[in-house]
Design a protein around this motif. Structure first.
Motif, PDB file in Angstrom:
ATOM      1  N   SER A   1       0.867  -1.175   0.000  1.00 44.63           N
ATOM      2  CA  SER A   1       0.000   0.000   0.000  1.00 44.63           C
ATOM      3  C   SER A   1       0.909   1.231   0.000  1.00 44.63           C
ATOM      4  CB  SER A   1      -0.942  -0.015   1.202  1.00 44.63           C
ATOM      5  OG  SER A   1      -0.219   0.115   2.409  1.00 44.63           O
ATOM      6  N   GLN A   2       0.350   2.388   0.215  1.00 41.20           N
ATOM      7  CA  GLN A   2       1.153   3.609   0.155  1.00 41.20           C
ATOM      8  C   GLN A   2       2.343   3.576   1.119  1.00 41.20           C
ATOM      9  OE1 GLN A   2      -1.003   7.229   0.758  1.00 41.20           O
ATOM     10  NE2 GLN A   2       0.813   8.495   0.649  1.00 41.20           N
ATOM     11  N   ARG A   3       2.093   3.228   2.396  1.00 42.12           N
ATOM     12  CA  ARG A   3       3.164   3.251   3.400  1.00 42.12           C
ATOM     13  C   ARG A   3       3.540   1.882   3.931  1.00 42.12           C
ATOM     14  NH1 ARG A   3       0.968   6.663   8.102  1.00 42.12           N
ATOM     15  NH2 ARG A   3      -0.876   5.430   7.603  1.00 42.12           N
TER      16      ARG A   3
ATOM     17  N   LEU B   1       1.824  -9.994   8.314  1.00 44.39           N
ATOM     18  CA  LEU B   1       2.463  -9.035   9.182  1.00 44.39           C
ATOM     19  C   LEU B   1       2.405  -7.700   8.448  1.00 44.39           C
ATOM     20  CD1 LEU B   1       5.570 -10.923  10.563  1.00 44.39           C
ATOM     21  CD2 LEU B   1       3.312 -10.625  11.600  1.00 44.39           C
ATOM     22  N   ILE B   2       2.242  -6.642   9.207  1.00 40.78           N
ATOM     23  CA  ILE B   2       2.220  -5.294   8.650  1.00 40.78           C
ATOM     24  C   ILE B   2       3.574  -4.678   8.948  1.00 40.78           C
ATOM     25  CG2 ILE B   2       1.111  -3.036   8.690  1.00 40.78           C
ATOM     26  CD1 ILE B   2      -1.332  -4.487  10.069  1.00 40.78           C
ATOM     27  N   ALA B   3       4.281  -4.299   7.896  1.00 34.19           N
ATOM     28  CA  ALA B   3       5.586  -3.652   8.044  1.00 34.19           C
ATOM     29  C   ALA B   3       5.547  -2.305   7.335  1.00 34.19           C
ATOM     30  CB  ALA B   3       6.692  -4.527   7.458  1.00 34.19           C
ATOM     31  N   ARG B   4       6.254  -1.346   7.883  1.00 35.72           N
ATOM     32  CA  ARG B   4       6.382  -0.075   7.173  1.00 35.72           C
ATOM     33  C   ARG B   4       7.242  -0.313   5.946  1.00 35.72           C
ATOM     34  NH1 ARG B   4       7.753   3.552  12.189  1.00 35.72           N
ATOM     35  NH2 ARG B   4       9.808   2.929  11.471  1.00 35.72           N
ATOM     36  N   ALA B   5       6.819   0.210   4.819  1.00 38.53           N
ATOM     37  CA  ALA B   5       7.531  -0.018   3.570  1.00 38.53           C
ATOM     38  C   ALA B   5       8.900   0.657   3.545  1.00 38.53           C
ATOM     39  CB  ALA B   5       6.689   0.461   2.389  1.00 38.53           C
ATOM     40  N   ASP B   6       9.061   1.782   4.232  1.00 36.99           N
ATOM     41  CA  ASP B   6      10.319   2.512   4.140  1.00 36.99           C
ATOM     42  C   ASP B   6      11.452   1.901   4.953  1.00 36.99           C
ATOM     43  OD1 ASP B   6       9.284   3.236   6.607  1.00 36.99           O
ATOM     44  OD2 ASP B   6       9.635   5.388   6.339  1.00 36.99           O
ATOM     45  N   ASP B   7      11.126   1.200   6.056  1.00 34.25           N
ATOM     46  CA  ASP B   7      12.201   0.641   6.876  1.00 34.25           C
ATOM     47  C   ASP B   7      11.950  -0.798   7.334  1.00 34.25           C
ATOM     48  OD1 ASP B   7      10.261   0.940   8.825  1.00 34.25           O
ATOM     49  OD2 ASP B   7      11.410   2.369  10.038  1.00 34.25           O
TER      50      ASP B   7
ATOM     51  N   TYR C   1      -2.354   3.516  10.460  1.00 36.58           N
ATOM     52  CA  TYR C   1      -1.883   2.223   9.948  1.00 36.58           C
ATOM     53  C   TYR C   1      -2.982   1.162   9.920  1.00 36.58           C
ATOM     54  CZ  TYR C   1       2.918   4.003  10.308  1.00 36.58           C
ATOM     55  OH  TYR C   1       4.075   4.725  10.167  1.00 36.58           O
ATOM     56  N   ALA C   2      -3.842   1.129  10.918  1.00 36.21           N
ATOM     57  CA  ALA C   2      -4.919   0.120  10.928  1.00 36.21           C
ATOM     58  C   ALA C   2      -5.863   0.336   9.750  1.00 36.21           C
ATOM     59  CB  ALA C   2      -5.684   0.170  12.253  1.00 36.21           C
TER      60      ALA C   2
ATOM     61  N   GLU D   1      -5.149   1.839   6.861  1.00 31.54           N
ATOM     62  CA  GLU D   1      -4.445   1.523   5.621  1.00 31.54           C
ATOM     63  C   GLU D   1      -4.294   0.013   5.427  1.00 31.54           C
ATOM     64  OE1 GLU D   1      -0.221   2.535   3.381  1.00 31.54           O
ATOM     65  OE2 GLU D   1      -0.939   3.878   4.962  1.00 31.54           O
ATOM     66  N   ALA D   2      -3.937  -0.691   6.486  1.00 29.05           N
ATOM     67  CA  ALA D   2      -3.799  -2.151   6.389  1.00 29.05           C
ATOM     68  C   ALA D   2      -5.152  -2.808   6.169  1.00 29.05           C
ATOM     69  CB  ALA D   2      -3.134  -2.702   7.655  1.00 29.05           C
ATOM     70  N   GLY D   3      -6.198  -2.314   6.846  1.00 25.35           N
ATOM     71  CA  GLY D   3      -7.542  -2.861   6.649  1.00 25.35           C
ATOM     72  C   GLY D   3      -8.027  -2.660   5.230  1.00 25.35           C
ATOM     73  N   SER D   4      -7.764  -1.498   4.665  1.00 24.17           N
ATOM     74  CA  SER D   4      -8.147  -1.225   3.286  1.00 24.17           C
ATOM     75  C   SER D   4      -7.440  -2.183   2.321  1.00 24.17           C
ATOM     76  CB  SER D   4      -7.817   0.227   2.936  1.00 24.17           C
ATOM     77  OG  SER D   4      -8.181   0.517   1.618  1.00 24.17           O
ATOM     78  N   ALA D   5      -6.154  -2.409   2.552  1.00 26.63           N
ATOM     79  CA  ALA D   5      -5.405  -3.356   1.723  1.00 26.63           C
ATOM     80  C   ALA D   5      -5.977  -4.763   1.857  1.00 26.63           C
ATOM     81  CB  ALA D   5      -3.924  -3.336   2.118  1.00 26.63           C
ATOM     82  N   MET D   6      -6.340  -5.154   3.074  1.00 25.91           N
ATOM     83  CA  MET D   6      -6.900  -6.494   3.285  1.00 25.91           C
ATOM     84  C   MET D   6      -8.248  -6.636   2.590  1.00 25.91           C
ATOM     85  SD  MET D   6      -5.772  -9.220   4.848  1.00 25.91           S
ATOM     86  CE  MET D   6      -6.430 -10.356   3.659  1.00 25.91           C
TER      87      MET D   6
END
Length: 177
Positions: A5-7, A62-68, A99-100, A102-107
């Motif tokens: 997703s975006q982040r 698992l939800i990880a930040r894309a940048d790090d 984050y919740a 954004e992750a929920g939208s992706a799911m």
């Protein structure tokens, strides 16, 4: 299966993630808001969680930040009767950052791509922030509040139920890698 997703990067858990999962979720204030996680949450619980087989129709990530690549939580869908149920958690030090949602939208995108037609979810009444996330995602209260067992609490607590109908076709560019 991975999803960006975006982040965030959503990815399957691997055995080497056990210590990070333990560090992120071993928080009584977090676990009491979950139905399936036990309290106290142990390193063995984390090892068992990351060792579960991947189920392609009912993935959990698992939800990880894309940048790090920092691990910040977990999101997934599980079979619940004829429906599927969305579940998620975010580490306390990451609360309030979107984050919740954004992750929920992706799911939800993933569930739609997998052909699921309806998703249900619930939140314990003493966790209204989760209800706000569900409403942002388009879930609608079904008008039912019922007792639900929480392993983290070791007892039942009242939970509000929600549903989201997944209508329409998947856009061609919405594919999980």
């Amino acid at each position: 299966m991975f999803h960006r997703s975006q982040r965030l990067l959503l990815r399957p858990p691997w055995p080497e993630d056990a210590e990070q999962v333990f560090s992120a979720i071993a928080d009584e204030g977090l676990v009491r808001n979950l139905a399936r996680a036990p309290w106290p949450y142990s390193r063995e619980d984390a090892r068992e969680f990351v060792s579960r087989p991947f189920e392609s129709r009912f993935p959990r990530f698992l939800i990880a930040r894309a940048d790090d690549a920092a691990l910040i939580g977990c999101v997934g869908i599980d079979p619940e009767g004829r429906d599927i149920e969305l579940g998620y958690w975010i580490a306390r030090d990451r609360w309030g950052q979107g984050y919740a949602t954004e992750a929920g939208s992706a799911m939800i995108e993933i569930a739609r791509m997998l052909g699921h037609r309806r998703i249900i979810a619930s939140h314990f009444l003493d966790n209204p922030a989760s209800g706000a996330v569900l409403r942002k995602l388009g879930f609608v209260p079904v008008g039912r509040i019922r007792p639900r067992y929480s392993r983290g609490r070791g007892e039942q607590a009242l939970a509000a139920e929600y549903a989201l109908e997944l209508a329409g076709e998947v856009e061609p560019d919405m594919r999980a890698a």
